[in-house]
Design a protein around this motif. Structure first.
Motif, mmCIF file in Angstrom:
data_model
loop_
_atom_site.group_PDB
_atom_site.id
_atom_site.type_symbol
_atom_site.label_atom_id
_atom_site.label_comp_id
_atom_site.label_asym_id
_atom_site.label_seq_id
_atom_site.Cartn_x
_atom_site.Cartn_y
_atom_site.Cartn_z
ATOM 1 N N ASP A 30 27.766 35.862 31.002
ATOM 2 C CA ASP A 30 28.395 37.301 30.436
ATOM 3 C C ASP A 30 29.703 37.464 31.212
ATOM 4 N N ASP A 31 29.995 37.155 32.441
ATOM 5 C CA ASP A 31 30.904 37.358 33.387
ATOM 6 C C ASP A 31 31.803 36.165 33.940
ATOM 7 N N GLY A 32 31.513 34.967 33.330
ATOM 8 C CA GLY A 32 32.076 33.713 33.797
ATOM 9 C C GLY A 32 31.453 32.478 33.220
ATOM 10 N N VAL A 33 32.041 31.314 33.595
ATOM 11 C CA VAL A 33 31.532 30.089 33.463
ATOM 12 C C VAL A 33 31.183 29.253 34.501
ATOM 13 N N ALA A 34 30.359 28.647 34.862
ATOM 14 C CA ALA A 34 29.867 27.711 35.845
ATOM 15 C C ALA A 34 29.841 26.215 35.314
ATOM 16 N N VAL A 35 30.566 25.416 36.151
ATOM 17 C CA VAL A 35 30.599 24.071 35.713
ATOM 18 C C VAL A 35 30.383 22.944 36.949
ATOM 19 N N ALA A 36 29.536 22.224 36.702
ATOM 20 C CA ALA A 36 29.004 21.227 37.744
ATOM 21 C C ALA A 36 29.246 19.776 37.317
ATOM 22 N N ASP A 37 30.006 19.052 37.923
ATOM 23 C CA ASP A 37 30.191 17.545 37.750
ATOM 24 C C ASP A 37 29.371 16.849 38.371
ATOM 25 N N MET A 38 28.302 16.235 38.129
ATOM 26 C CA MET A 38 27.439 15.658 38.912
ATOM 27 C C MET A 38 28.030 14.277 39.516
ATOM 28 N N PHE A 39 28.856 13.576 38.576
ATOM 29 C CA PHE A 39 29.423 12.332 39.129
ATOM 30 C C PHE A 39 30.571 12.449 40.178
ATOM 31 N N ALA A 40 31.376 13.231 39.970
ATOM 32 C CA ALA A 40 32.272 13.770 40.850
ATOM 33 C C ALA A 40 32.166 14.715 42.005
ATOM 34 N N ASN A 41 30.931 15.131 41.972
ATOM 35 C CA ASN A 41 30.455 15.860 43.101
ATOM 36 C C ASN A 41 31.048 17.080 43.193
ATOM 37 N N GLN A 42 31.386 17.987 41.956
ATOM 38 C CA GLN A 42 32.442 18.903 42.085
ATOM 39 C C GLN A 42 31.819 20.005 41.351
ATOM 40 N N PHE A 43 32.128 21.405 42.085
ATOM 41 C CA PHE A 43 31.553 22.629 41.187
ATOM 42 C C PHE A 43 32.689 23.496 41.395
#
Length: 703
Positions: free
Chosen positions: A249-262
């Motif tokens: 509702d108040d943002g977006v979370a993104v996790a890139d497992m290959f690059a190990n970045q959040f």
């Protein structure tokens, strides 16, 4: 007496080393023992990681006083490997997938309930560091309620690129999901909850063997307990994307497992144009910081200034640590048999939507050849399939021995071809395969190893054993297919002929080239001492239908888009079309002048690395780039890595500039003896070379 939990590893393959290494960093546990059907492999693992016991049988291992058992065998052996320990009431951790069907999962559940055993599953992606950060951010509430999950899983697949279609994951449509899709699905189920309903849009299968389709891409929509989810699944991709996006509702979370970045996308208190700038800047800072952390951790881990910290290893270690912590705190793991069984069930539902291959017209029966029998060892690969076709074209009967004999190319199902399973390192297998054959072609390189001694045993000793078995069996001629890697090719002023001996300084070469040189010399020694007729074939850079166009002779590819050359990339390279290579090999079987001679197989069209890659880029429509380098610069980088590893106590082979010079393939290669003795006529037309080496890959799918 130690109070640590005694851990037994069942299966001593590559993944077992990761388990053993991670166990060293987990308090309260110790590696107690190892069992593998290959006793030598089990003993090697036990010695490397300090396990006190190596068991002779699975029943002996089940009767031991091990507390916990990690089952690390191939998926189709999970049930049979786990059952003795489950029946003994032990705690069992199974590598994913927990089973190959829901029926197997039920058998495990019934046995565990009866014996009081505890079963967990190693779903390491659930403990990937970037995913853990995403999960914690959502749990904190700062992004509001999660509403929707999107997952893009686009990954390359080594076995697919190498056309190793005999692998378990290619044997039926469900297997590719059990082997690969359980990774992203484990995170989806962990965050979104159990699946209530799903629908699948499957792409058309790719035929990898007559009547065998590979379903390597699909989209699946899932209605889960806590939020809806959508997943794009594609293995065999060119660009790696392993990314979860959760819209809240108040943002977006993104996790890139290959690059190990959040990172997150969040709002500020300001008006929209200012908010857009401030939000983008904050997200950029997160990405930049985490990208630097990945690089820093890699450098420090390489220098042994901190423990190994790549995303895969941290996920594995996190999974094993959680398993043991939860056993201690609550008596059972969170990622348990029920969790693993639901993943298997979801994969089964997805596979049910896969479309079968369209029916094919029954091929017209062709007469079986009646000529001399030729045995081709290791003949199911790239060069082997073309060699078998060329032998059939010459009227020979063919017997092919290989370790994997399923999902083969169409040529292996033609009349006149016999397939036998066997290992080139096993004398009994060789004797059985060679029996009654007047001619043998050895295309098997024997495999690799953890160090040069293992590689030598696999590549050199196996080549010698093939020759000895052939001689004892009365074989009239053996054709050994090696590589121009056995030669030193780093001098632009030198002309290499068939009479040029293998590199006289093999100790200055990388393990593969060194072993090739030693194998060639050993075989020539056998010929000279015994008179046994051996023919050496040394193909150049073999290209054509059935292999990747991204040849290592161009340079090294950190990814498919960028090739870092072994030099400036201006010199002609020793290319050979696979059809030309096969025709020379077949000619060597009967050519009168061939025994005791070596033939370099290089075609007459020899574009440089720059020319080849530029032409390939235009042909397949991808932005391929050649990055020039120098052998000196590459050597200095390798020396730096070597020094760091030696300072930190690792015994690794020293890199030699001479090896890097040879990889640049500067020497001129003369193939006149092959043309004269074998009547060999390789393609000399540039347009034909382009069509067979490059245009054949235009429009190919990722499979």
């Amino acid at each position: 007496m130690s109070n640590k939990k005694k851990v037994l590893l069942v299966g001593a393959g590559n993944i077992a080393k990761t388990h053993a290494a991670a166990l060293r960093e987990i308090p309260g546990v110790e590696l107690y023992g190892v069992f593998d059907v290959n006793a030598a492999t089990a003993q090697g693992l036990a010695k490397e990681f300090g396990a006190g016991r190596v068991f002779n049988s699975i029943d002996e291992a089940a009767a031991s006083d091990a507390d916990t058992v990690h089952v690390l065998t191939p998926p189709d052996f999970h049930l049979s490997s786990a059952m003795p320990f489950v029946a003994a009431g032990k705690t069992v951790l199974l590598e994913k997938p927990v089973g190959v069907s829901t029926a197997e999962c039920e058998q495990l559940r019934e046995a565990a309930n009866h014996a009081g055993a505890v079963i967990g599953v190693n779903q390491n992606l659930v403990f990937n560091p970037a995913y853990v950060q995403l999960k914690e951010a959502i749990a904190s509430g700062r992004l509001g309620k999660p509403r929707y999950l999107d997952y893009v899983y686009e990954v390359p697949l080594r076995q697919l690129a190498a056309r190793q279609f005999g692998h378990w994951m290619f044997r039926k449509p469900l297997n590719i999901l059990l082997e690969q899709a359980v990774h992203p699905l484990s995170q989806v189920l962990d965050l979104a909850g159990s699946v209530r309903e799903l629908s699948v849009l499957a792409e058309d299968p790719v035929e990898i063997s007559p009547g065998v389709g590979l379903h390597n891409a699909c989209q699946v929509s899932l209605r889960c307990e806590r939020m809806p989810a959508h997943m794009r699944f594609h293995v065999g991709a060119e660009f790696t994307v392993c990314r979860m996006t959760v819209v809240c509702d108040d943002g977006v979370a993104v996790a890139d497992m290959f690059a190990n970045q959040f990172h997150t996308l969040e709002r500020t208190a300001y008006m929209e144009p200012v908010d857009a700038w401030l939000s983008a800047r904050a997200t950029g800072r997160q990405v930049k910081s985490q990208g630097f952390s990945v690089l820093r951790d890699y450098v420090m881990a390489t220098a042994k200034l901190k423990p190994r910290s790549d995303a895969f290893y941290l996920g594995m270690k996190g999974s094993l640590r959680a398993f043991y912590q939860e056993l201690q705190s609550q008596g059972k793991p969170r990622i348990d048999l029920d969790f693993g069984a639901e993943l298997v069930s979801v994969c089964e539902q997805m596979a049910a939507a896969f479309k079968p291959l369209p029916a094919r017209a029954t091929p017209v029966a062709e007469p079986a050849p009646t000529g001399d029998l030729v045995v081709v060892l290791g003949g199911t690969g790239f060069i082997g399939s073309h060699t078998v076709a060329a032998l059939l074209g010459q009227g020979h009967r063919v017997r092919v021995m290989a370790r994997g004999v399923s999902n083969l190319q169409p040529v292996f199902y033609r009349p006149g071809v016999e397939i036998v399973r066997g290992d080139v390192k096993n004398k009994a297998d060789l004797e059985r395969a060679i029996a009654g054959a007047p001619y043998v072609i050895n295309l098997a390189h024997g495999g690799g190893g953890a160090n040069f001694e293992a590689i030598r045993a696999a590549m050199v000793d196996s080549a010698v054993m093939v020759a000895e078995v052939c001689r004892a069996a009365g074989v009239q001629r053996m054709v050994h297919v090696g590589s121009i890697a056995s030669l030193f090719l780093g001098d632009a002023g030198e002309t290499i002929t068939g009479a040029t001996p293998p590199d006289p300084r093999p100790e200055t070469r990388a393990d593969y080239a060194r072993a090739k040189a030693l194998a060639d010399q050993a075989l020539m020694d056998i010929h000279q001492k015994t008179g046994f007729p051996i023919v050496l074939m040394r193909p150049g850079l073999v290209v054509g239908a059935g292999t990747s166009p991204f040849h290592s002779g161009l340079g090294f590819f950190n990814n498919d888009q960028y090739c870092v050359g072994w030099n400036g990339g201006e010199n002609p390279l020793p290319w050979v079309l696979v059809g030309d290579c096969a025709s020379a090999i077949v000619a060597g079987v009967t050519a009168p002048a061939a025994p005791g001679r070596a033939y370099n197989l290089v075609g007459d069209v020899r574009p440089s690395a720059r020319q080849y890659l530029a032409d390939l880029s235009r042909t397949i429509g991808r932005p391929l780039k050649f990055v020039p380098s120098s052998p000196t610069g590459l050597w200095l980088v390798e020396m730096g890595k070597w020094l760091i590893k030696r300072v930190t106590g690792r015994a690794v082979a020293r890199p030699f500039k001479r090896d890097l010079m040879s990889r640049g393939l500067l020497a001129n290669i003369d193939c006149s003896n092959a043309k004269q003795d074998l009547g060999w006529q390789p393609v000399g037309d540039a347009a034909t070379f382009h069509r067979q080496a490059m245009a054949v890959h235009a429009g190919e799918g990722s499979a």
